[in-house]
Motif scaffolding. Sequence first.
Motif, PDB file in Angstrom:
ATOM      1  N   ASP A  82     -10.303  -0.216 -42.033  1.00 10.81           N
ATOM      2  CA  ASP A  82     -10.920   0.199 -41.444  1.00 10.81           C
ATOM      3  C   ASP A  82      -9.901   2.136 -42.117  1.00 10.81           C
ATOM      4  O   ASP A  82     -10.089   2.863 -42.209  1.00 10.81           O
ATOM      5  CB  ASP A  82      -9.346   0.337 -39.836  1.00 10.81           C
ATOM      6  N   ARG A 162     -17.412  -0.884 -38.686  1.00 11.75           N
ATOM      7  CA  ARG A 162     -16.948   0.468 -38.637  1.00 11.75           C
ATOM      8  C   ARG A 162     -17.833   1.048 -39.293  1.00 11.75           C
ATOM      9  O   ARG A 162     -17.639   2.709 -39.135  1.00 11.75           O
ATOM     10  CB  ARG A 162     -16.189   0.080 -40.763  1.00 11.75           C
ATOM     11  N   LYS A 165     -18.397   3.240 -35.855  1.00 13.81           N
ATOM     12  CA  LYS A 165     -17.500   4.106 -35.399  1.00 13.81           C
ATOM     13  C   LYS A 165     -17.631   5.335 -36.807  1.00 13.81           C
ATOM     14  O   LYS A 165     -16.881   6.640 -35.908  1.00 13.81           O
ATOM     15  CB  LYS A 165     -16.033   3.263 -35.985  1.00 13.81           C
TER      16      LYS A 165
END
Length: 657
Positions: A82, A162, A165
């Motif tokens: 992340d 990810r 995101k």
Amino acid sequence: MTSNFPNLMSVCYIGNVELKNRIITAPLWTGFADRDGSVTPRTIAFYTEKARGGSGLITIEYSYVDQVGSKSAHGQLGIYDDECVPGFAILAQTIHDQGVKCAVQIAHAGAMKFLPIAPWLGPSDGFHDLSLMGPLPPLPITGMTREQIFEQINAFASAAERVKKAGFDMVDIHVAHGYLLTEFLSTHANKRDDEYGGSLENRMRFPIEVVSAVRQRVGADFPVTVRINGTDYAPDSPITIDEAIIFAKKLEEAGVDAIHVSGGTDIYLDKLATPTYLKHGFNVYLAETVKKKAGVKVPIIATGGITTPAFAEEILRDGRADFIALGRPALADPSWARKIEEGRPEDIIPCIRCNDGCLRRTIGFSRATSCAVNPRMGFETIRVIAPLKEKKRVAIIGGGPGGMEAARLAAIRGHDVTLYEKRRLGGALIEASWDTDLKRDIPNLIEYYQTQMKKLDVKIVRKEATVNSIAAGGFDAVIVANGAISIKLDIPGIDKLHVYEALDVTGGKDKDLGNTIVVVGGGVLACEIALSQAKKGKKVTITAPEGCYAGEYEIGGDNYPNRLALMEQLKENKVGINLCLLPKEITDHGIISTDKEGKEREFKADSIVVCRGFEPDKRLSNALKGKVKQVRPIGDCVQARFIYEAIHEGWVAANEI
Ligand SMILES: Cc1cc2nc3c(=O)[nH]c(=O)nc-3n(C[C@H](O)[C@H](O)[C@H](O)COP(=O)(O)O)c2cc1C
Ligand code: SF4
């Protein structure tokens, strides 16, 4: 004014995402990331420039999904945890700021690595054969356990999450080019006897499970695309197009929104990033076959060697694919789409499929990607066009690539530019493209520059520039780009009438050559001349001084994919290759050479072509010193090198005046 390209410039969808045109920039490793795979200012500058270029979709280069074995190359982007998301989010934002949609390709290298870092993972224990690349030992491949497969399924799903995101519009999964997921499809690499090996159903299982896990993680509305190989061109047990068709169907069932069909691997790299010796659109038939035979409804993307808008439009018009993807052409000109939109496709800088900036220097010398014909690629924030302080009268001597690039930029900056070229514009490019069946791309570059000279009102003087004419011209600055001259071979018989220099042949005397030809030299030009003549049905033999240390690896240059294609075609066309031979004497019937033991060997020939390389022609630049205000030699007249240096030095010199 896009009426000439109605298909190319039409709106189309991938999943629920609307793309403003059907031009996709293909994922293409740049080498601009930091050591830990993070996005750098250079990454952002590069993709911002691409986004300004107006493609429908930009696919960010392959990004590795874990920190164990998935990284493939130096400077590669990573999206393995992340902490990577904020960097990618800036990238997505800057691309969106330009009104362009974007995706990230997620990948695991498997054994396809340009880094000497274990492990080299694959479906089964084995060896990664590097013998096409050079005299290199094979690398050990470690077959993955089922646990490792499950870990990777999770790694891909997390990486995809990810991507979402970070604000991208879609995610692309790399199942092509010999990377981990493709290798499970290949019977050559996959020798497993569990549920991941054997039948096609089993070999497809891992990539399909990755797709399903990604789909589950990103949700139904987030488009997922997959890049596959129509074939990998492996000589023994290749991935076949018939299997690719079944795989495409299976991918659609697993929920993908588009299928991007490529071909080749990083080993069979000439079939992937095709050099100028191979036809344009070399792999388009693979996309076309999948589109026509798999019966899938999702869009199909064609790629590879699509260098002109006219060809791209034709592919779409003929229903061979739904989108076209540009890899190298979008390096050569990131504004490919915008120039079409603005009705000026003639201003597109054409990729010449030289593979010099993007592959030779990256694979060979561990550098980041750059481009021979676009000096700003990768230098977006450094090579910025300098505002004009004072308008000057600038003379440029030599209408080759370096001279014309210098003239182009000097004129754009507002200088009064005069270009001296006694022949037609093109300079060394004319010789470099003497056989357009062999070297198909350079004529596009000549045409591009000729158009730019006209549009920018560069004055062309079709006379030889002399010290007197330049000194009398009252110029404030002179850029000398008069190139190189052949290195002479000084042996008995060199002046005989059946002896030709390489530049005689490329300059038009190829028609005078006899039926049996000996080419003296093992460099790129020597091999090209040999191949060109062999393709015309002549009996051709190469006698090269090279080859005493690494055999045939020493001939055909150091540009891996280009050399691969050249060597393959030399063999197909039965060109004799004799290494480690020094020319001793040319006779009326051929040439006598000596081998490394000093033993003489005679080769019979009607014609001898001598290619001993080039040396800079410094005569004019030296003579001009002190006679004019500012003299700047560039390109081959400084040191005989490549089109790359000529164009880059031309740009830099013109920006500094
Ligand atoms: C320097 C370089 C890097 C590449 N990196 C990737 C990549 O990250 N992912 C991928 O799927 N293909 C990659 N490719 C393949 C290109 O996307 C493209 O398929 C190939 O160059 C052929 O298309 P073109 O003729 O339009 O360049 C790369 C090619 C080159 C030359
Ligand atoms: S370096 Fe050559 S092949 Fe690579 S993008 Fe530039 S022109 Fe094309």
